[in-house]
Write a protein that holds these residues in place. Sequence first.
Motif, PDB file in Angstrom:
ATOM      1  N   LYS A  14       0.830  -1.208   0.000  1.00 21.76           N
ATOM      2  CA  LYS A  14       0.000   0.000   0.000  1.00 21.76           C
ATOM      3  C   LYS A  14       0.862   1.255   0.000  1.00 21.76           C
ATOM      4  CE  LYS A  14      -4.130  -1.980   2.013  1.00 21.76           C
ATOM      5  NZ  LYS A  14      -5.099  -1.936   3.095  1.00 21.76           N
ATOM      6  N   ASN A  15       1.947   1.248   0.761  1.00 20.61           N
ATOM      7  CA  ASN A  15       2.849   2.409   0.778  1.00 20.61           C
ATOM      8  C   ASN A  15       3.493   2.612  -0.593  1.00 20.61           C
ATOM      9  OD1 ASN A  15       2.351   3.069   3.426  1.00 20.61           O
ATOM     10  ND2 ASN A  15       4.068   1.869   4.209  1.00 20.61           N
ATOM     11  N   GLN A  16       3.849   1.522  -1.257  1.00 19.92           N
ATOM     12  CA  GLN A  16       4.458   1.637  -2.585  1.00 19.92           C
ATOM     13  C   GLN A  16       3.456   2.199  -3.586  1.00 19.92           C
ATOM     14  OE1 GLN A  16       7.589   1.261  -3.065  1.00 19.92           O
ATOM     15  NE2 GLN A  16       7.577   1.558  -5.266  1.00 19.92           N
ATOM     16  N   VAL A  17       2.211   1.750  -3.515  1.00 20.90           N
ATOM     17  CA  VAL A  17       1.184   2.261  -4.426  1.00 20.90           C
ATOM     18  C   VAL A  17       0.932   3.742  -4.163  1.00 20.90           C
ATOM     19  CG1 VAL A  17      -1.267   2.091  -5.021  1.00 20.90           C
ATOM     20  CG2 VAL A  17       0.108   0.017  -4.810  1.00 20.90           C
ATOM     21  N   LYS A  18       0.908   4.154  -2.898  1.00 21.67           N
ATOM     22  CA  LYS A  18       0.732   5.570  -2.564  1.00 21.67           C
ATOM     23  C   LYS A  18       1.875   6.404  -3.120  1.00 21.67           C
ATOM     24  CE  LYS A  18      -1.924   5.045   1.686  1.00 21.67           C
ATOM     25  NZ  LYS A  18      -1.902   5.195   3.145  1.00 21.67           N
ATOM     26  N   ARG A  19       3.086   5.872  -3.034  1.00 18.34           N
ATOM     27  CA  ARG A  19       4.246   6.606  -3.538  1.00 18.34           C
ATOM     28  C   ARG A  19       4.169   6.745  -5.059  1.00 18.34           C
ATOM     29  NH1 ARG A  19      10.592   5.107  -3.430  1.00 18.34           N
ATOM     30  NH2 ARG A  19      11.316   7.196  -3.817  1.00 18.34           N
ATOM     31  N   ILE A  20       3.754   5.700  -5.738  1.00 17.68           N
ATOM     32  CA  ILE A  20       3.624   5.757  -7.197  1.00 17.68           C
ATOM     33  C   ILE A  20       2.579   6.796  -7.594  1.00 17.68           C
ATOM     34  CG2 ILE A  20       2.844   4.451  -9.219  1.00 17.68           C
ATOM     35  CD1 ILE A  20       4.164   1.983  -7.887  1.00 17.68           C
ATOM     36  N   TRP A  21       1.444   6.813  -6.899  1.00 16.65           N
ATOM     37  CA  TRP A  21       0.409   7.797  -7.211  1.00 16.65           C
ATOM     38  C   TRP A  21       0.887   9.213  -6.907  1.00 16.65           C
ATOM     39  CZ3 TRP A  21      -3.238   7.428 -10.456  1.00 16.65           C
ATOM     40  CH2 TRP A  21      -3.867   6.215 -10.709  1.00 16.65           C
ATOM     41  N   LYS A  22       1.658   9.401  -5.850  1.00 14.18           N
ATOM     42  CA  LYS A  22       2.180  10.730  -5.533  1.00 14.18           C
ATOM     43  C   LYS A  22       3.100  11.219  -6.648  1.00 14.18           C
ATOM     44  CE  LYS A  22       5.133  13.233  -2.402  1.00 14.18           C
ATOM     45  NZ  LYS A  22       6.234  13.117  -1.469  1.00 14.18           N
ATOM     46  N   VAL A  23       3.978  10.343  -7.128  1.00 13.90           N
ATOM     47  CA  VAL A  23       4.878  10.704  -8.229  1.00 13.90           C
ATOM     48  C   VAL A  23       4.064  11.061  -9.466  1.00 13.90           C
ATOM     49  CG1 VAL A  23       6.617   9.783  -9.817  1.00 13.90           C
ATOM     50  CG2 VAL A  23       6.816   9.365  -7.368  1.00 13.90           C
ATOM     51  N   PHE A  24       3.037  10.272  -9.767  1.00 18.32           N
ATOM     52  CA  PHE A  24       2.187  10.540 -10.914  1.00 18.32           C
ATOM     53  C   PHE A  24       1.541  11.907 -10.807  1.00 18.32           C
ATOM     54  CE2 PHE A  24      -2.192  10.554 -12.524  1.00 18.32           C
ATOM     55  CZ  PHE A  24      -1.941  10.414 -13.875  1.00 18.32           C
ATOM     56  N   TRP A  25       0.957  12.235  -9.672  1.00 17.99           N
ATOM     57  CA  TRP A  25       0.237  13.503  -9.525  1.00 17.99           C
ATOM     58  C   TRP A  25       1.184  14.696  -9.563  1.00 17.99           C
ATOM     59  CZ3 TRP A  25      -4.425  13.572 -10.928  1.00 17.99           C
ATOM     60  CH2 TRP A  25      -5.276  12.503 -10.695  1.00 17.99           C
ATOM     61  N   VAL A  26       2.347  14.578  -8.947  1.00 17.67           N
ATOM     62  CA  VAL A  26       3.304  15.693  -8.970  1.00 17.67           C
ATOM     63  C   VAL A  26       3.756  15.968 -10.406  1.00 17.67           C
ATOM     64  CG1 VAL A  26       5.646  16.369  -8.292  1.00 17.67           C
ATOM     65  CG2 VAL A  26       4.090  15.421  -6.592  1.00 17.67           C
ATOM     66  N   LEU A  27       4.124  14.917 -11.134  1.00 22.94           N
ATOM     67  CA  LEU A  27       4.565  15.114 -12.520  1.00 22.94           C
ATOM     68  C   LEU A  27       3.422  15.601 -13.405  1.00 22.94           C
ATOM     69  CD1 LEU A  27       6.926  12.050 -12.999  1.00 22.94           C
ATOM     70  CD2 LEU A  27       7.554  14.435 -12.625  1.00 22.94           C
ATOM     71  N   LEU A  28       2.209  15.149 -13.143  1.00 26.10           N
ATOM     72  CA  LEU A  28       1.056  15.603 -13.916  1.00 26.10           C
ATOM     73  C   LEU A  28       0.793  17.090 -13.692  1.00 26.10           C
ATOM     74  CD1 LEU A  28      -1.348  14.786 -15.771  1.00 26.10           C
ATOM     75  CD2 LEU A  28      -2.667  14.578 -13.656  1.00 26.10           C
ATOM     76  N   VAL A  29       0.858  17.534 -12.444  1.00 21.63           N
ATOM     77  CA  VAL A  29       0.600  18.944 -12.135  1.00 21.63           C
ATOM     78  C   VAL A  29       1.649  19.836 -12.797  1.00 21.63           C
ATOM     79  CG1 VAL A  29       0.643  20.633 -10.245  1.00 21.63           C
ATOM     80  CG2 VAL A  29      -0.703  18.546 -10.019  1.00 21.63           C
ATOM     81  N   ILE A  30       2.912  19.447 -12.734  1.00 24.52           N
ATOM     82  CA  ILE A  30       3.959  20.252 -13.350  1.00 24.52           C
ATOM     83  C   ILE A  30       3.786  20.288 -14.870  1.00 24.52           C
ATOM     84  CG2 ILE A  30       6.451  20.459 -13.731  1.00 24.52           C
ATOM     85  CD1 ILE A  30       6.841  19.226 -10.960  1.00 24.52           C
ATOM     86  N   THR A  31       3.461  19.150 -15.469  1.00 21.83           N
ATOM     87  CA  THR A  31       3.268  19.096 -16.913  1.00 21.83           C
ATOM     88  C   THR A  31       2.060  19.919 -17.352  1.00 21.83           C
ATOM     89  OG1 THR A  31       4.259  16.893 -16.952  1.00 21.83           O
ATOM     90  CG2 THR A  31       2.963  17.535 -18.880  1.00 21.83           C
ATOM     91  N   VAL A  32       0.964  19.824 -16.615  1.00 24.69           N
ATOM     92  CA  VAL A  32      -0.231  20.617 -16.943  1.00 24.69           C
ATOM     93  C   VAL A  32       0.072  22.107 -16.805  1.00 24.69           C
ATOM     94  CG1 VAL A  32      -2.569  21.176 -16.167  1.00 24.69           C
ATOM     95  CG2 VAL A  32      -1.900  18.797 -16.478  1.00 24.69           C
ATOM     96  N   ALA A  33       0.845  22.480 -15.787  1.00 23.57           N
ATOM     97  CA  ALA A  33       1.230  23.887 -15.629  1.00 23.57           C
ATOM     98  C   ALA A  33       2.057  24.358 -16.822  1.00 23.57           C
ATOM     99  CB  ALA A  33       2.003  24.070 -14.326  1.00 23.57           C
ATOM    100  N   GLU A  34       2.961  23.518 -17.304  1.00 19.94           N
ATOM    101  CA  GLU A  34       3.751  23.887 -18.482  1.00 19.94           C
ATOM    102  C   GLU A  34       2.870  24.044 -19.722  1.00 19.94           C
ATOM    103  OE1 GLU A  34       8.114  21.864 -17.706  1.00 19.94           O
ATOM    104  OE2 GLU A  34       6.529  20.636 -18.576  1.00 19.94           O
ATOM    105  N   VAL A  35       1.932  23.127 -19.900  1.00 18.60           N
ATOM    106  CA  VAL A  35       1.058  23.192 -21.083  1.00 18.60           C
ATOM    107  C   VAL A  35       0.162  24.428 -21.021  1.00 18.60           C
ATOM    108  CG1 VAL A  35      -0.860  22.035 -22.254  1.00 18.60           C
ATOM    109  CG2 VAL A  35       1.133  20.719 -21.529  1.00 18.60           C
ATOM    110  N   ILE A  36      -0.417  24.700 -19.851  1.00 20.60           N
ATOM    111  CA  ILE A  36      -1.286  25.873 -19.701  1.00 20.60           C
ATOM    112  C   ILE A  36      -0.488  27.155 -19.914  1.00 20.60           C
ATOM    113  CG2 ILE A  36      -2.613  27.194 -18.014  1.00 20.60           C
ATOM    114  CD1 ILE A  36      -3.689  24.531 -16.970  1.00 20.60           C
TER     115      ILE A  36
END
Length: 137
Positions: free
Chosen positions: A37-59
């Motif tokens: 469960k901790n590993q899955v949480k870490r993977i989702w955290k990495v996904f969301w952080v990279l998604l937010v930065i990428t969306v900010a760049e695109v916007i």
Amino acid sequence: MSTHHQDNIQHLYEGDQSKLYSGVMQHHTDVASPESKNQVKRIWKVFWVLLVITVAEVILGMFFSHHMPKGLVAFLFLSLTLLKAGYIVAVFMHLGDEFSNFIVTMAIPLFLFIWFIIAFLADGGFWLHMNLTSPAR
């Protein structure tokens, strides 16, 4: 390596490597375990952080880059790109788990290399300007 050392997993890396991906090397047998469960949480955290930065760049690129000075846009893109690259290096290359001395050992040559590139670009720009504006040409 001899085959009588069956307790060592090195034999899985020699010869047929399909054993590595067939479940023989599966570490998490219980997906409900706290480690999984901790590993899955870490993977989702990495996904969301990279998604937010990428969306900010695109916007920034789609909506705001035409109304801002080019220098500011370049600075913001460079900052977001370096932030994303640093996060990727820290997570996927496991540099975030290393000791601070090792990080400094890796960061100093990187910064010197970036300075090296900037210095040569500036020198090349000066040389080009000098040749284009020289009265002898």
